[in-house]
Write a protein that holds these residues in place. Structure first.
Motif, PDB file in Angstrom:
ATOM      1  N   LYS A  14       0.864  -1.182   0.000  1.00  0.00           N
ATOM      2  CA  LYS A  14       0.000   0.000   0.000  1.00  0.00           C
ATOM      3  C   LYS A  14       0.899   1.230   0.000  1.00  0.00           C
ATOM      4  CE  LYS A  14      -2.944  -2.263   3.236  1.00  0.00           C
ATOM      5  NZ  LYS A  14      -3.448  -2.189   4.570  1.00  0.00           N
ATOM      6  N   PHE A  15       0.469   2.296  -0.653  1.00  0.00           N
ATOM      7  CA  PHE A  15       1.308   3.500  -0.682  1.00  0.00           C
ATOM      8  C   PHE A  15       0.466   4.771  -0.647  1.00  0.00           C
ATOM      9  CE2 PHE A  15       0.453   4.992  -4.970  1.00  0.00           C
ATOM     10  CZ  PHE A  15      -0.040   3.844  -5.579  1.00  0.00           C
ATOM     11  N   GLN A  16       1.091   5.826  -0.134  1.00  0.00           N
ATOM     12  CA  GLN A  16       0.495   7.170  -0.196  1.00  0.00           C
ATOM     13  C   GLN A  16       1.614   8.150  -0.509  1.00  0.00           C
ATOM     14  OE1 GLN A  16      -1.852   8.430   3.126  1.00  0.00           O
ATOM     15  NE2 GLN A  16      -3.420   6.881   2.748  1.00  0.00           N
ATOM     16  N   MET A  17       1.327   9.080  -1.403  1.00  0.00           N
ATOM     17  CA  MET A  17       2.303  10.110  -1.756  1.00  0.00           C
ATOM     18  C   MET A  17       1.882  11.403  -1.065  1.00  0.00           C
ATOM     19  SD  MET A  17       4.912  10.424  -3.786  1.00  0.00           S
ATOM     20  CE  MET A  17       5.796  11.829  -3.179  1.00  0.00           C
ATOM     21  N   TYR A  18       2.765  11.958  -0.241  1.00  0.00           N
ATOM     22  CA  TYR A  18       2.453  13.177   0.524  1.00  0.00           C
ATOM     23  C   TYR A  18       3.213  14.385   0.003  1.00  0.00           C
ATOM     24  CZ  TYR A  18      -0.093  11.115   4.441  1.00  0.00           C
ATOM     25  OH  TYR A  18      -1.033  10.498   5.219  1.00  0.00           O
ATOM     26  N   ASN A  19       2.527  15.508  -0.052  1.00  0.00           N
ATOM     27  CA  ASN A  19       3.207  16.788  -0.205  1.00  0.00           C
ATOM     28  C   ASN A  19       3.259  17.390   1.197  1.00  0.00           C
ATOM     29  OD1 ASN A  19       3.923  19.427  -0.477  1.00  0.00           O
ATOM     30  ND2 ASN A  19       2.547  19.867  -2.190  1.00  0.00           N
ATOM     31  N   MET A  20       4.461  17.493   1.773  1.00  0.00           N
ATOM     32  CA  MET A  20       4.575  17.863   3.183  1.00  0.00           C
ATOM     33  C   MET A  20       4.419  19.360   3.446  1.00  0.00           C
ATOM     34  SD  MET A  20       4.522  15.068   4.647  1.00  0.00           S
ATOM     35  CE  MET A  20       4.806  15.440   6.369  1.00  0.00           C
ATOM     36  N   VAL A  21       4.328  20.147   2.384  1.00  0.00           N
ATOM     37  CA  VAL A  21       4.124  21.586   2.591  1.00  0.00           C
ATOM     38  C   VAL A  21       2.819  21.809   3.353  1.00  0.00           C
ATOM     39  CG1 VAL A  21       3.752  23.797   1.434  1.00  0.00           C
ATOM     40  CG2 VAL A  21       5.475  22.200   0.566  1.00  0.00           C
ATOM     41  N   ASN A  22       1.782  21.062   2.938  1.00  0.00           N
ATOM     42  CA  ASN A  22       0.501  21.172   3.649  1.00  0.00           C
ATOM     43  C   ASN A  22       0.014  19.815   4.167  1.00  0.00           C
ATOM     44  OD1 ASN A  22       0.206  20.236   1.136  1.00  0.00           O
ATOM     45  ND2 ASN A  22      -1.109  21.875   0.388  1.00  0.00           N
ATOM     46  N   GLU A  23       0.917  18.835   4.222  1.00  0.00           N
ATOM     47  CA  GLU A  23       0.609  17.472   4.691  1.00  0.00           C
ATOM     48  C   GLU A  23      -0.556  16.868   3.911  1.00  0.00           C
ATOM     49  OE1 GLU A  23       0.195  17.500   8.963  1.00  0.00           O
ATOM     50  OE2 GLU A  23       2.363  17.307   9.195  1.00  0.00           O
ATOM     51  N   GLU A  24      -0.552  17.121   2.605  1.00  0.00           N
ATOM     52  CA  GLU A  24      -1.659  16.634   1.779  1.00  0.00           C
ATOM     53  C   GLU A  24      -1.282  15.346   1.060  1.00  0.00           C
ATOM     54  OE1 GLU A  24      -4.557  20.112   0.158  1.00  0.00           O
ATOM     55  OE2 GLU A  24      -2.892  19.485  -1.112  1.00  0.00           O
ATOM     56  N   VAL A  25      -2.239  14.402   0.991  1.00  0.00           N
ATOM     57  CA  VAL A  25      -2.024  13.209   0.173  1.00  0.00           C
ATOM     58  C   VAL A  25      -2.323  13.615  -1.265  1.00  0.00           C
ATOM     59  CG1 VAL A  25      -2.811  10.855  -0.317  1.00  0.00           C
ATOM     60  CG2 VAL A  25      -2.744  11.681   2.041  1.00  0.00           C
ATOM     61  N   VAL A  26      -1.370  13.372  -2.190  1.00  0.00           N
ATOM     62  CA  VAL A  26      -1.627  13.743  -3.586  1.00  0.00           C
ATOM     63  C   VAL A  26      -1.984  12.527  -4.435  1.00  0.00           C
ATOM     64  CG1 VAL A  26      -0.348  15.918  -3.580  1.00  0.00           C
ATOM     65  CG2 VAL A  26       0.865  13.796  -4.070  1.00  0.00           C
TER      66      VAL A  26
END
Ligand SMILES: Nc1ncnc2c1ncn2[C@@H]1O[C@H](COP(=O)(O)OP(=O)(O)O)[C@@H](O)[C@H]1O
Ligand SMILES: CC(=O)OP(=O)(O)O
Ligand SMILES: [Mg+2]
Length: 403
Positions: A14-26
């Motif tokens: 399982k995977f999730q890609m995060y943009n850590m600037v706003n802790e958003e899952v992309v």
């Protein structure tokens, strides 16, 4: 900073890609049935359409390669190139006694995870495949490992030792480790925030009730006892796992049914719990549906599941000499008002008062389900193990960059 979070299982990833600037899952997704010619890959960019592919995916390296291809796909991708991934964070189920917090992966860390294969034969080898697959596909990228066991390293010996010959602990590290620590820690912190009280002032029991299920006594923010043990088999009744049973059953059944060690292990891990008693399913939704239709075995399974959870809550209240907060999380804990209701209606001796309306409401997000007068606050808090892994990875990588 972009962080890829991976939870590698023996036949899934399982995977999730995060943009850590706003802790958003992309983007997020999973590869299932790795090792088969009909493996299933699902991938969903946030705000975009879900993609499902059936393909031959024989091992984890290939699975990661497919995931990376989708992440940079011209039409469905969320990144311009793989180089935009700054680090990868992995969930590791067993960290033994060596790890009480997350660490950056190096040769020493990898050796230690391998040494722990014996203690988590279903989980740790798969996690190592995930780490190796990242090394092959993204050479040089930083990797961080976050352990299920780490949060429970604060347990005192009184909780973690088993009353069996001590030599087994010294020679073979036979002790309670506990699991789902990332989740128990996360929901306990959210609970304190939601109540506006310092975590250090609270006696809390957190119930992570998913496919695997465990319950933790958290005294002043620290895990002091937890229901899973040396492996994730001990404790609560689960979807397919037995939880606590008389250990003498094992040699007795092996003799009577002429079972091997592997067979008895498989019986207790994969063919017990809700599945075994209902004869229907390990999935709580299906158990509840069958109960609605009057199925007696499903009702029996549900009652045992609830009873065993309630006994643990009672035991941990005794362990801490009181209870301020009870938290429900994970698939069943977040969604089954039936289970929460049954547990809470039998804890009135603690001064716990369930708000029936709040409990029955079909809403998501953090919420209280006890009345204003209740002496114990009961909360439902959706867990987010992936976010904790992304945050730990981010912090450790930033720290390493400062050096
Ligand atoms: N609406 C619901 N009502 C009752 N149980 C639910 C509901 N939604 C999910 N569940 C249960 O949650 C469990 C899965 O929990 P989850 O935390 O996703 O497990 P895992 O991460 O271990 O795979 C399943 O038993 C499923 O039936
Ligand atoms: C440790 C464990 O039981 O994990 P899961 O709930 O993901 O099976
Ligand atoms: Mg889970």
């Amino acid at each position: 900073m972009n962080i890829l979070v991976i939870n590698a299982g023996s036949s899934s990833l399982k995977f999730q890609m995060y943009n850590m600037v706003n802790e958003e899952v992309v983007a997020s997704g999973r590869v299932e049935r790795i090792g088969m010619d009909t493996a299933i890959l699902s991938y969903e960019p946030v705000g975009g359409k879900e993609i499902r592919e059936v393909d031959e995916i024989l091992e984890h390296t290939m699975a990661i390669r497919k995931v990376l291809e989708l992440l940079v796909h011209k039409e469905h991708g969320v990144l311009a190139s793989i180089a935009e991934i700054d680090a990868v964070g992995h969930r590791i189920v067993h960290g033994g006694e060596s790890f009480s917090s997350s660490v950056v992966v190096d040769e020493v860390v990898k050796k230690e995870i391998k040494r722990l294969f014996d203690l988590a034969p279903l989980h740790n080898p798969a996690h190592m495949l995930g780490i190796a697959a990242v090394e092959q596909n993204m050479p040089g990228v930083s990797q961080v490992v976050v352990f299920d066991t780490a949060f429970h390293q604060t347990m005192p010996a009184t909780s973690y030792l088993y009353p069996i010959p001590l030599v087994l602990y010294k020679k073979h590290q036979v002790r309670r480790y506990g699991f789902h620590g990332t989740s128990h820690e996360y929901v306990s912190q959210r609970a304190a925030k939601l109540l506006g009280k310092p975590l250090e002032s609270l006696k809390m029991v957190t119930c992570h009730i998913g496919n695997g299920a465990s319950c933790t006594a958290i005294l002043h923010g620290k895990s002091v006892d937890t229901s899973m043990g040396m492996t994730p088999l001990e404790g609560l009744m689960m979807g397919t796992r037995s939880g606590d049973i008389d250990p003498a059953i094992v040699p007795y059944v092996m003799g009577k049914e002429e079972l091997t060690l592997n067979e008895v292990n498989s019986m207790l891990n994969k063919h017990s719990g809700l599945m075994a008693i209902s004869g229907l399913s390990s999935d709580m939704r299906e158990i509840q549906d069958a109960m609605d239709k009057g199925d007696r075995s499903a009702k029996q399974a549900f009652e045992m599941y609830e009873y065993r959870l309630r006994k643990y809550i009672g035991a941990y209240t005794a362990a801490m000499n009181g209870l301020d907060v009870l938290v429900f999380t994970a698939g069943v804990g977040e969604n089954s008002s039936l289970l929460r209701g049954a547990v809470c209606r039998n804890l009135t001796y603690l001064g716990l008062e369930l708000d029936e309306q709040a409990n029955g409401k079909r809403v998501s997000g953090d919420r209280a389900i006890s009345t204003a007068e209740s002496r114990v606050q009961v909360l439902v808090i959706p867990t987010n193990e992936e976010l904790v892994i992304a945050r730990d990875t981010y912090q450790l990588i930033a720290k390493a960059a400062e050096k």
